[in-house]
Design a protein around this motif. Structure first.
Motif, short mmCIF file in Angstrom:
data_model
loop_
_atom_site.label_atom_id
_atom_site.label_comp_id
_atom_site.label_asym_id
_atom_site.label_seq_id
_atom_site.Cartn_x
_atom_site.Cartn_y
_atom_site.Cartn_z
N PRO A 113 -69.99 35.39 66.94
CA PRO A 113 -68.77 36.20 66.93
C PRO A 113 -68.29 36.52 65.51
O PRO A 113 -67.79 37.61 65.26
N ILE A 114 -68.49 35.59 64.60
CA ILE A 114 -68.04 35.86 63.24
C ILE A 114 -68.85 37.00 62.63
O ILE A 114 -68.33 37.86 61.92
N LEU A 115 -70.12 37.03 62.98
CA LEU A 115 -70.99 38.10 62.52
C LEU A 115 -70.54 39.43 63.13
O LEU A 115 -70.48 40.46 62.45
N ALA A 226 -62.72 34.83 70.56
CA ALA A 226 -62.16 36.05 69.99
C ALA A 226 -61.46 35.77 68.68
O ALA A 226 -61.27 36.67 67.86
N PHE A 227 -61.10 34.51 68.45
CA PHE A 227 -60.48 34.13 67.19
C PHE A 227 -61.33 34.57 66.00
O PHE A 227 -60.83 35.17 65.06
N GLY B 122 -61.63 26.52 70.21
CA GLY B 122 -62.02 25.78 69.02
C GLY B 122 -60.91 25.67 68.00
O GLY B 122 -60.72 24.62 67.38
N VAL B 123 -60.14 26.77 67.82
CA VAL B 123 -59.07 26.72 66.83
C VAL B 123 -58.03 25.68 67.18
O VAL B 123 -57.51 24.99 66.31
N ALA B 124 -57.73 25.57 68.49
CA ALA B 124 -56.70 24.62 68.90
C ALA B 124 -57.16 23.20 68.64
O ALA B 124 -56.36 22.32 68.36
N LEU B 125 -58.49 22.96 68.74
CA LEU B 125 -59.00 21.63 68.47
C LEU B 125 -59.15 21.36 66.99
O LEU B 125 -59.10 20.23 66.54
N SER B 126 -59.40 22.43 66.21
CA SER B 126 -59.75 22.21 64.81
C SER B 126 -58.59 21.58 64.04
O SER B 126 -58.83 20.79 63.14
N LEU B 127 -57.35 21.88 64.40
CA LEU B 127 -56.22 21.26 63.69
C LEU B 127 -56.20 19.74 63.85
O LEU B 127 -56.28 19.01 62.87
N PRO B 128 -56.14 19.22 65.09
CA PRO B 128 -56.12 17.75 65.21
C PRO B 128 -57.41 17.08 64.77
O PRO B 128 -57.36 16.02 64.15
N ALA B 215 -65.16 28.62 63.98
CA ALA B 215 -63.78 28.15 63.84
C ALA B 215 -63.72 26.68 63.42
O ALA B 215 -62.94 26.32 62.54
N LEU B 216 -64.52 25.83 64.04
CA LEU B 216 -64.48 24.41 63.70
C LEU B 216 -65.21 24.14 62.39
O LEU B 216 -64.71 23.44 61.51
#
Lengths: 292, 280
Positions: A113-115, A226-227, B122-128, B215-216
């Motif tokens: 997705p980043i790509l 999607a992030f 993944g973003v929600a997990l990456s913080l903790p 993300a992670l």
């Protein structure tokens, strides 16, 4: 002894999930009740009750991001389903070279997705992007379209990128569904005088529904993907017009350093994601009962 | 006659659809061979005379421009993805076997619970995880990333392998047991080979997830000793500019292993998606 076998076999899986998922979840739940700031580690002990949540509920930026996330997901999932169904029906007609076509179809699934984010940021770039190049040289447009600079167009561009990345999941699963379908019911429907559309609507579609919901379930497990795309293409901009709940959360946590508040947001987004998954999974179970 | 027209229309539609599917990927691949001057000058992309291999030379440090540690990134990504995939297969096979072959208390709840952990963004997990890993000293280490990816992959692996193992008739391993095999031998010699397709499918999914995750990894890795390929893409962006040519060349390096692997096992991939998912 025999009774403990399944638990023993599952132990490694449960341990790793407990360490990497549950422990952080407990921690983020706890820290969402504190004034934790990344810059002041001792602030993690400052318990402030529901203050972070109260603050979020009053924060219009958060609600805009929340609503925009749901809108984005609704548009993207529906578009992927329709396009995927179209592709699957198209490919099912093909008798020769289907394996090659199936492989080409899965091409976008292999892209990170980043790509995909960088790729579409490049394509939609107003100076050097291929989209504007084609519009100008192929269709004689005078000015370049500021795809990622205009708020509305930017959300559209994001949706296009996300749809390109994931329509294959639907197409492949629905194609598998179509191929596994027995041909007798369709022929019986035709003999009974159904039109092609009626046969599709009343025979094919109900049979496909479990496949539709399984695709939805699989996709809902990774909607947070999607992030990556949003972060790279617009990073929430212009002026917060494409801010989704995940980009807002990352910004609050890592850039502003307000971990407590960000973790409160994280909790809300986790509940949102799970709601999508549970909803689709319930639909899947219902559709299975209907078919089998 | 009407049939021919229909066929022609069908192929036209397929050609157009496949064109749309391939174009964004091809655009990146083409630009991996164009110099930055041509890209930024918005020259005709179909002018193949300007195409060179310089971008690849540059990012690999062969072109005199200060190189990025691309080979180190590639190695990191390979080690992390491979290790977490193999571990996910072992752990997932054990778990999948438990779900496919045994009845036990809390089975359904456990299954759904495992799957739900996958629904956490993944973003929600990456913080903790970021904070806990920094306490445990796991930030910026390979084991730290591998553990996270293992936990991400295990639920889906269990789900797929459960579906596949249920396709293998139980009678086969029972017959082997009667013939004097131990439980382990019966599994290893009878069930394992029959579930190979499913294992390949689960493996490719786990590998692709780890290989593509951003993300992670972007929070848990910092130095050239741990940074993975997707994170390394960020090296090509400065505050206001992006080195598009270098980025596209890097993109090609990321895609090639994913493409090769997927094409090799694409038959299993489709079977894995459908069997694991639908036959509930």
């Amino acid at each position: 002894m025999r009774r403990s076998w399944p638990y023993l076999l599952l132990l490694p899986a449960l341990l790793i999930v407990a360490l990497v998922v549950l422990l952080p979840l407990v921690f983020s739940l706890y820290s969402s009740f504190t004034a934790y700031r990344l810059t002041r580690p001792d602030s993690i002990t400052r318990f402030i009750g529901f203050a972070n949540y109260v603050r979020l509920f009053q924060d219009m930026d958060f609600w805009w991001a929340f609503g925009r996330t749901i809108l984005f997901l609704t548009i993207v999932l529906n578009a992927e389903l329709s396009l995927g169904l179209g592709l699957a029906l198209l490919l099912e007609q093909v008798t020769r070279g289907q394996r090659l076509l199936r492989t080409i179809l899965m091409f976008p699934m292999m892209f990170s997705p980043i790509l995909v984010g960088f790729q579409f940021k490049f394509m939609f770039n107003d100076n050097i992007g291929i989209v504007n190049y084609i519009l100008q040289h192929g269709f004689g447009m005078q000015e370049s379209v500021p795809w990622l600079v205009d708020g509305r167009l930017a959300l559209f561009a994001l949706a296009v990128a996300e749809i390109w990345n994931s329509t294959s999941v639907f197409a492949i699963l629905l194609l598998a569904g179509l191929m596994s379908m027995p041909s007798d019911p369709i022929e019986a429907a035709k003999v009974d005088g159904c039109s092609a559309w009626q046969a599709f609507r009343h025979v094919t579609l109900p049979y496909l529904m479990p496949f539709v919901w399984i695709a939805m379930t699989i996709r809902s497990l990774e909607v947070g993907r999607a992030f990556d795309i949003v972060k790279i293409m617009t990073n929430g901009g212009p002026g917060g017009r494409t801010e989704l709940i995940w980009t807002l959360m990352a910004r609050t946590g890592y850039v502003d350093g307000r971990m407590g508040l960000a973790n409160a947001m994280g909790y809300i987004s986790i509940i949102l994601s799970m709601a999508f998954t549970v909803h689709f999974f319930a639909k899947l179970s219902a559709a299975r009962r209907h078919v089998y | 006659m009407r049939k021919n027209v229909r066929q022609a229309l069908l192929w036209l539609c397929i050609f157009l659809a496949m064109g749309f599917i391939c174009m964004p990927g091809l655009w990146v691949v083409l630009n991996a061979f164009r110099p930055n001057v041509a890209i930024l000058g918005n020259e005709n992309p179909l002018n193949f005379s300007s195409y060179t291999l310089d971008n690849f030379r540059n990012i690999l440090g062969l072109g005199g421009i200060q190189p990025l540690p691309v080979l180190a990134y590639f190695r990191n990504s390979m080690i992390i993805s491979m290790t977490s995939t193999v571990m996910a297969l072992v752990v997932g096979l054990a778990g999948g076997y438990a779900f496919a072959r045994f009845h036990f208390r809390g089975k359904n709840a456990m299954f759904v619970g495992l799957m739900l952990t996958r629904a956490i963004p993944g973003v929600a997990l990456s913080l903790p995880i970021f904070i806990i890993w920094s306490w445990l000293g796991l930030l910026d280490t390979m084991p730290g990333v591998i553990m996270v990816y293992l936990a991400m992959n295990v639920p889906f692996t269990i789900w797929l392998l459960d579906g596949f193992l249920r396709q293998v008739p139980q009678e086969l391993s029972q017959a082997a047991r009667i013939d004097g095999c131990t439980a382990w031998q019966a599994f290893w010699k009878v069930e394992f080979p029959l579930a190979r397709g499913g294992i390949a499918a689960a493996g490719i999914f786990a590998f692709l997830t780890s290989w593509n995750e951003f993300a992670l990894a972007s929070q848990l890795t910092r130095s050239p000793d741990t940074k993975t390929m997707p994170v390394a893409l960020m090296d090509f962006t400065a505050q206001f500019t992006i080195d598009w040519a270098g980025m596209c060349a890097m993109a090609v390096l990321i895609i090639i292993p994913a493409l090769l692997l997927t094409f090799l096992v694409q038959k299993h991939l489709i079977a894995g998606l459908t069997l694991g998912g639908v036959k509930g």
